[in-house]
Write an enzyme that holds these catalytic residues in place. Structure first.
Site, PDB file in Angstrom:
ATOM      1  N   ASP A 127      33.846  17.403  75.532  1.00 36.99           N
ATOM      2  CA  ASP A 127      33.901  18.678  74.822  1.00 36.99           C
ATOM      3  C   ASP A 127      33.300  18.530  73.436  1.00 36.99           C
ATOM      4  OD1 ASP A 127      34.433  21.179  73.865  1.00 36.99           O
ATOM      5  OD2 ASP A 127      36.626  20.957  73.824  1.00 36.99           O
ATOM      6  N   ASP A 180      39.021  15.119  77.556  1.00 30.24           N
ATOM      7  CA  ASP A 180      39.269  16.538  77.806  1.00 30.24           C
ATOM      8  C   ASP A 180      39.298  16.867  79.313  1.00 30.24           C
ATOM      9  OD1 ASP A 180      39.980  18.901  76.574  1.00 30.24           O
ATOM     10  OD2 ASP A 180      37.919  19.619  76.330  1.00 30.24           O
ATOM     11  N   ARG A 202      39.944  27.424  78.764  1.00 31.46           N
ATOM     12  CA  ARG A 202      40.535  28.624  79.374  1.00 31.46           C
ATOM     13  C   ARG A 202      39.513  29.348  80.246  1.00 31.46           C
ATOM     14  NH1 ARG A 202      42.080  30.824  73.542  1.00 31.46           N
ATOM     15  NH2 ARG A 202      42.016  28.575  73.166  1.00 31.46           N
ATOM     16  N   LYS A 236      31.935  20.978  67.351  1.00 33.97           N
ATOM     17  CA  LYS A 236      33.064  20.338  66.672  1.00 33.97           C
ATOM     18  C   LYS A 236      32.553  19.439  65.550  1.00 33.97           C
ATOM     19  CE  LYS A 236      36.295  19.933  70.559  1.00 33.97           C
ATOM     20  NZ  LYS A 236      37.374  20.751  69.994  1.00 33.97           N
TER      21      LYS A 236
HETATM   22  N1  BES Z   1      39.628  20.321  74.079  1.00 32.26           N
HETATM   23  C1  BES Z   1      39.999  21.118  72.970  1.00 32.26           C
HETATM   24  C2  BES Z   1      41.476  20.954  72.573  1.00 32.26           C
HETATM   25  C3  BES Z   1      41.928  19.601  72.102  1.00 32.26           C
HETATM   26  C4  BES Z   1      42.119  19.361  70.763  1.00 32.26           C
HETATM   27  C5  BES Z   1      42.238  18.612  73.005  1.00 32.26           C
HETATM   28  C6  BES Z   1      42.587  18.141  70.334  1.00 32.26           C
HETATM   29  C7  BES Z   1      42.700  17.392  72.576  1.00 32.26           C
HETATM   30  C8  BES Z   1      42.888  17.154  71.240  1.00 32.26           C
HETATM   31  C9  BES Z   1      39.765  22.598  73.279  1.00 32.26           C
HETATM   32  O1  BES Z   1      38.724  22.874  74.148  1.00 32.26           O
HETATM   33  C10 BES Z   1      39.433  23.249  71.987  1.00 32.26           C
HETATM   34  O2  BES Z   1      38.447  22.898  71.415  1.00 32.26           O
HETATM   35  N2  BES Z   1      40.271  24.189  71.544  1.00 32.26           N
HETATM   36  C11 BES Z   1      40.065  24.857  70.328  1.00 32.26           C
HETATM   37  C12 BES Z   1      40.421  26.297  70.536  1.00 32.26           C
HETATM   38  C13 BES Z   1      40.037  27.195  69.388  1.00 32.26           C
HETATM   39  C14 BES Z   1      38.537  27.297  69.296  1.00 32.26           C
HETATM   40  C15 BES Z   1      40.652  28.555  69.618  1.00 32.26           C
HETATM   41  C16 BES Z   1      40.997  24.226  69.271  1.00 32.26           C
HETATM   42  O3  BES Z   1      42.112  23.843  69.604  1.00 32.26           O
HETATM   43  O4  BES Z   1      40.549  24.085  68.144  1.00 32.26           O
HETATM   44 ZN    ZN Z   2      38.278  21.334  75.503  1.00 32.93          ZN
HETATM   45 ZN    ZN Z   3      36.851  23.012  73.155  1.00 32.67          ZN
END
Ligand code: BES
Ligand code: ZN
Ligand code: ZN
Length: 514
Positions: free
Chosen positions: A280, A298, A361, A287
């Site tokens: 991811d 992920d 999601r 990111k």
């Molecule tokens: N894979 C990430 C979530 C994650 C964060 C997993 C830390 C493991 C450790 C997910 O896809 C993500 O990036 N979520 C975002 C959502 C936001 C953009 C609403 C997040 O948590 O920042």
């Molecule tokens: Zn993710």
């Molecule tokens: Zn993500």
């Protein structure tokens, strides 16, 4: 995996490098320990007396023995206060002992398994939770001794690792039940370790195609059926949300369908769905670089799904169980989806993608729609879905959200036993409203300021499950551990496999009672 054997012998006559005996928190040695102590001229009693050992949880002391005892060393491990003993404390103590033995360069270790009688406080605590002493000890020790070192050319310490674990009983009548429980512990542990390895594997190896190959391999080993949908199948089914996430990647996405048909033909299945993002980057909503490497994990939900199905099949659980894994990379590129794009999901619902990093999601939406085709009795999805769950619960519990309180409570109870804690979060109408889009049916993130990131993600998923009993486990905080724990080395924890396996076993019992 390390070999486990059962031995029926008197405590004093057992030859081993190291004999492990569990002790509760007390002022003086009691029971078997006290008996043994008289033969050892009171060395155990004096350890209690000078407070070098008091039986506190995970406390250890290594004692040298003397004749007539045949073991070279005696390792005492604490379980804490007797009235507070749980299955998970025993699992921790076993892990602590095994790890201690490994660090002390021992090659073999034997665990003394006390008689399984109602006067034994440990057996009582365990029987309440449906686990047996031997199973728990096998799990704790084998889980603690796992190493992911296949990419090390020369793992020097490999040679000096522990090779064998023996379960020692002084009762002949206990041997066959020990054999059964130890084998059960081994089967479950093997599945957890396979999941950990998948999670640890970097994304240049663990691609969606690799996950599909592993699923086929597990299916073959344990007698399950496996079907892998390719891009063309996804197009035919209209999986626009999954295909949208995959658009930016050179690696083709897959949709894995793994089935263990242990139940009768028309018995509705339990469906387990796992997020399989093999890396991811965030996509166009890229990111930041710090710790981005960790995003190889992920696909933890996917790994736990494949592991749980393997454990269920190995244990021949008499239920129909389906594992679904939507798998893809999330990459930025000239073809990637962009913030503002609108995707049409398999359900027909349209989604405005306001942040490409909220990709989990999206792929789960199509998998949940696919799950409904089975008319399942329950759907449980697992996903490293939100960073927000770490803000809420840290690394000590996964969040559980859903539309069915009974399912939530059952899962929570199982997690208490297996040491994989779940903590509930609500989904209220306000949260469901927060993900309605102005120009599509849904948007994939709520507006800034709404907060409750784990909940709004759950609300998004909820809109794809309809009336089916459903739970979502957000394992973003529990799937990876940056510190060593009693039976969890640093790195992938395998969180969820033991919990779901126990849940499925309990389902069989609940079915019988109805
Ligand atoms: N894979 C990430 C979530 C994650 C964060 C997993 C830390 C493991 C450790 C997910 O896809 C993500 O990036 N979520 C975002 C959502 C936001 C953009 C609403 C997040 O948590 O920042
Ligand atoms: Zn993710
Ligand atoms: Zn993500």
């Amino acid at each position: 995996m390390i070999k486990t054997t059962i031995k029926n012998e008197r405590l004093i006559a057992h030859k081993t490098e190291c004999l492990v005996i569990f002790s509760t928190e007390e002022k003086n040695p009691s029971g078997k320990l006290a008996e043994l102590d008289t033969k050892l001229n009171g060395i155990i009693k004096s350890s209690f007396k000078n407070k070098r050992f008091q039986g506190k949880l995970n406390q250890t002391i290594l004692l040298n023995t003397k004749k007539p005892m045949q073991a070279e060393h005696l390792l005492l491990v604490g379980l804490g206060k007797s009235i507070e003993i749980t299955a998970d404390k025993l699992r921790q103590a076993a892990g602590t002992a095994a790890k201690f033995a490994e660090k002390s360069n021992l090659k073999t270790v034997s665990f003394f398994i006390p008689a399984n009688d109602p006067a034994n406080y440990i057996s009582v605590a365990l029987s309440e939770s449906n686990e047996s002493f031997a199973q728990t000890v096998v799990e704790g020790s084998l889980l603690s001794l796992h190493h992911f070192d296949e990419h090390k050319q020369l793992a020097k310490d490999k040679l000096s690792r522990l090779k064998k674990i023996t379960l020692l009983t002084s009762l002949k009548s206990q041997v066959s039940s020990l054999r059964y429980s130890a084998s059960k512990g081994q089967k479950i542990t093997r599945a957890v370790l396979a999941s950990r390895d998948l999670i640890s594997q970097p994304s240049n190896i663990a691609t969606p195609t690799y996950l599909a190959d592993k699923a086929r391999e597990f299916a073959k080993s344990f007698g399950m059926t496996c079907k892998v949908l390719a891009t063309s199948d996804m197009k035919r089914l209209g999986m626009g949300a999954l295909l949208g996430v995959a658009k930016g990647s050179e690696e083709p996405p897959v949709f894995i369908v793994l089935e263990h048909n242990g139940g009768t033909k028309n018995d509705p299945p339990v469906v387990i769905v796992g997020k399989g993002i093999t890396f991811d980057t965030g996509g166009i909503s890229l990111k930041p670089p710090a710790s981005m490497d960790e995003m190889k994990m992920d696909m933890s939900g996917a790994a736990i799904t494949l592991g749980t199905l393997s454990a269920a099949a190995a244990l021949k659980i008499p239920l129909n169980i389906v594992g679904l894994v939507p798998a893809s990379e999330n990459m930025p590129s000239g073809r990637a989806i962009k913030p503002g794009d609108i995707l049409t999901s398999m359900s027909g619902k349209t989604i405005e993608v306001l942040n490409t990093d909220a990709e989990g999601r999206l792929i789960l939406a199509d998998a949940l729609t696919y799950a409904a085709k089975y008319k399942p009795k329950a759907v449980i999805d697992l996903a490293t879905l939100t960073g927000a769950v770490i803000v809420a619960l840290g690394h000590e519990a996964a969040a559980v959200l859903g539309n069915n309180n009974e399912l939530i409570l059952n899962l929570q109870k199982c997690g208490e036993t297996t040491g994989e804690r779940l903590w509930p979060l609500p989904i209220w109408p306000e949260h469901e409203k927060a993900i309605k889009s102005d120009i599509a049916d849904l948007k994939n993130i709520a507006s800034p300021g709404v907060g409750a990131g784990t909940i709004t993600a759950g609300a998004f998923l909820k809109s794809f499950v309809g009336e089916i009993p459903w739970c979502h486990l957000d394992i973003a905080g529990t799937s990876w551990s940056s510190e060593e724990k009693p039976y969890t080395p640093k790195g992938a924890t395998g969180f969820g496999v033991r919990l779901l396996t126990l849940f499925l076993e309990q389902e069989v019992k609940n079915n019988k009672n109805h």
